[in-house]
Design an enzyme around this catalytic site. Structure first.
Site, short mmCIF file in Angstrom:
data_model
loop_
_atom_site.label_atom_id
_atom_site.label_comp_id
_atom_site.label_asym_id
_atom_site.label_seq_id
_atom_site.Cartn_x
_atom_site.Cartn_y
_atom_site.Cartn_z
N SER A 1 40.23 37.46 36.66
CA SER A 1 41.34 37.83 38.22
C SER A 1 42.20 38.79 37.11
O SER A 1 41.61 40.16 37.05
CB SER A 1 42.58 36.87 38.43
OG SER A 1 43.09 37.74 39.47
N MET A 2 43.22 38.84 37.37
CA MET A 2 44.41 40.00 36.86
C MET A 2 43.46 40.55 35.92
O MET A 2 44.09 41.83 34.54
CB MET A 2 45.93 39.82 37.05
CG MET A 2 46.83 41.28 36.29
SD MET A 2 48.41 40.97 36.47
CE MET A 2 48.20 39.92 34.70
N ASP B 1 36.39 32.92 47.82
CA ASP B 1 37.78 33.30 46.76
C ASP B 1 38.44 33.56 47.58
O ASP B 1 38.83 34.03 48.23
CB ASP B 1 37.19 34.27 46.37
CG ASP B 1 38.19 34.40 44.94
OD1 ASP B 1 39.83 34.55 45.16
OD2 ASP B 1 38.17 35.16 43.75
N HIS C 1 38.47 30.43 43.49
CA HIS C 1 39.18 31.75 42.27
C HIS C 1 38.88 31.16 40.61
O HIS C 1 37.99 32.33 39.96
CB HIS C 1 40.18 32.66 42.53
CG HIS C 1 40.72 33.22 41.92
ND1 HIS C 1 40.66 34.97 42.06
CD2 HIS C 1 42.28 33.46 41.21
CE1 HIS C 1 40.96 35.88 41.51
NE2 HIS C 1 41.78 34.82 41.04
#
Length: 259
Positions: free
Chosen positions: A93-94, A194, A224
């Site tokens: 993710s980030m 997601d 996700h």
């Protein structure tokens, strides 16, 4: 503040090939720990830091920003580079955006990049309201535990501090401009289902990087937080094979330990 159970940082001293793992926004090392353990068990040197403001309480995150999070992974990468002959950066993710920026900034010092459901943009109308809204409202509902697998939970915050959300939006904009500087081999694993990061983010990243060695893997059974989901073992195996292809010593018995 005490760290939430399971959210502790993790380090393993292994062989001459190292891996830095970067967790996601409002998450913690817990979401990446099975991946880190898998790599450590195979003789790799592994670093999985806890990003500043994460893994305790959301109030701690309210006073941090992308510069703090990036500085932490940049420092950990430099430690691994002193210790190892080759270093890979992985992210969720980030954390995927953090990994891509490390690759863009450190060039050939990063041997390869693997990202799972990497984030590239804060989507929706709310993103445009953040610069003002963050001064009026402290938090919004969290994004934790988007996981298809029953009984699998992510340790993280159930609230998102808006100051931090504004900072991550600015960070994604910065990383987007730097993606053409990413030239390393890239393994991108994404979930079609997601509910946090849309497929457009992965497509944008693939279209912007300059990497010529690119592998895309679709994780059909996961949401996700795929590292804790049905496709987790596939992520672990694909990423280890990715390292083995680029660092052949990893695939040879006994040569990935010690040193």
């Amino acid at each position: 503040m005490p760290v939430l159970p399971g959210a502790e940082p993790f380090r393993h001293e292994g062989g001459e090939v190292g891996v830095l793992l970067c967790h996601g926004f409002t998450g913690s090392p817990q979401s990446m720990r099975p991946w880190a353990d898998h790599l450590a068990e195979r003789g790799l040197t592994v670093s999985l830091p806890l990003l500043p403001g994460h893994g305790t309480r959301w109030e701690d995150m309210q006073v941090t920003g992308w510069q703090d999070w990036y500085a932490e992974v940049d420092r950990e990468l430099r430690v691994l580079l002193e210790r190892c002959s080759q270093v890979f950066v992985f992210g969720l993710s980030m954390g995927g955006a953090l990994a891509l920026r490390l690759a863009a900034r450190h060039g050939h010092d990063v041997a390869g990049v693997a990202v799972v459901n990497p984030a590239n943009k804060v989507h929706g109308l709310s993103a445009y309201a953040l610069p003002v809204a963050r001064h009026l409202v402290r938090t919004t509902k969290g994004l934790r535990s988007d996981i298809a697998k029953a009984g699998s939970e992510e340790v993280g915050y159930d609230r998102v501090p808006l100051h931090a959300a504004h900072s991550v939006r600015k960070f994604f904009q910065l990383v987007d401009t730097e993606l053409p500087q990413v030239t390393q081999p890239l393994l991108l694993l994404r979930s079609p289902q997601d509910h946090v990061v849309p497929p457009a983010d992965s497509a944008r990243i693939l279209s912007r990087v300059s990497s010529t060695d690119v592998t895309e893997v679709v994780l059909e059974q996961s949401y996700h937080v795929a590292t804790l989901d049905h496709d987790a073992e596939r992520i672990f195996d694909e990423s280890h094979a990715f390292i083995g292809r680029l660092a052949p010593s990893v695939g040879k018995k006994g040569s990935s330990t010690g040193g």
